[in-house]
Design an enzyme around this catalytic site. Sequence first.
Site, short mmCIF file in Angstrom:
data_model
loop_
_atom_site.label_atom_id
_atom_site.label_comp_id
_atom_site.label_asym_id
_atom_site.label_seq_id
_atom_site.Cartn_x
_atom_site.Cartn_y
_atom_site.Cartn_z
CB SER A 64 -0.86 -0.11 1.15
OG SER A 64 -2.15 -0.56 0.94
CE LYS A 67 -4.48 1.85 -0.77
NZ LYS A 67 -3.82 0.78 -0.31
CB SER A 120 -4.52 1.80 3.68
OG SER A 120 -3.67 1.38 2.82
#
Length: 410
Positions: A64, A67, A120
């Site tokens: 993640s 991102k 997230s």
Amino acid sequence: MYKRIHIVVLLLCIISFGAAFPVYAAEEDQGKPILSSDSAILIDAKTGTVLFAHNEEKQQFPASITKIVTGIIAMESDQDLSSLVTTSKEARNEEGTRIYLEEGEQQTLFNLLYGMLMNSGNDAATAIAEFIDGSKAKFAERMNRFVVEKAGATHTHFVNPSGLPDPEQYTTAMDMAKIARYAMQNRLFRTIVGTKTLPWNGQTWKTTLVNHNEMLGNYEGTTGIKNGYTGDSGFTLVTSAKRGDLELIGVLLKSPTKSALYKDMTKLLDYGFQHFDLQQVRAANPAYPLAGTEPENSATDEPLYAVVPKGETPVITVTPDREVKVLTSLGEYSAGKLKPISPNMAAIARQYGDIDASVQRAVLKEDVPKEPSASTKVKIFIVWVGLMAYLCLIAVIRVRRNRIQRGRSF
């Protein structure tokens, strides 16, 4: 007696042997963190100087922390952050961590950035990508161009905006440090990733978002930025922290456990703050040569800085093409470049060398000092005459008062 002599001789031999073969590796590694993570890097946020690295160029899955790229692209796109983004069926059904967007639900792009970077949300990442480029695949193409052009990350490849597992989605600790350094220069990005909690008012999910980066609030000076996890990537984390003038960015990839991840990041940041200082090596604008090493009539719009191991004095040199080089035990690297200026501007810079840099910049905009205009001279003269007349009048009044007082005293 002889036995004691033999023992003393033996000890002297051992000591001499140790002195003849010092363990340089142990001395060189003294204080450096021993980490569980497979890849790690620590850099200075202002200069990009690498302070510690381990497998920093090894290809890893990002999870993640992907991102970070999705977020900074959205903030720097032409899209209005107050625009309403409609959640598609694909976004609604994304796997993994979500902010529980419903199909057809509308949220502002601004809200989705918080939901993606703090909580997230994979659904938020897909919704953002589709809003900007129509599909995840098209957005991934933008991501790959962006990280090369903006951050110089040349060993990274993305196929989706969220970091969900894919064999073709990879990065390195070095590349993520470059990307994070670039992203943290954006004020909104910096604000979002440094936010600990935020109320969330979704269509079917109302809650308080809690930033998943557990360094926030648990490590002094933490300013951001993002963590991640998948089975393939292991635990990943990018964190920035600032103490005094020094801000550091650490990246950890493929850590075996969450506990090990945060212990490693604490060790990494502690190492940086304990062993390094940020020093200004060139002030803004003054055209004074650096110990005679730089070309004459050179200047810079902003101060130049270097990260220096504590206790060291950096060696500063300037190449003929005006690049400022800094040499420490970390090696030699560039602190920036100077620009050529005219001799008249150099003279002004020397004259105003001790004043504020913003004033210097204002002065340096003029190639030569300007004489006051005729009207300005007249105004100055009138003010001067008026001031002299006023002072004379005060003196006359005081003399008359003194005479009157002496006359009354007889």
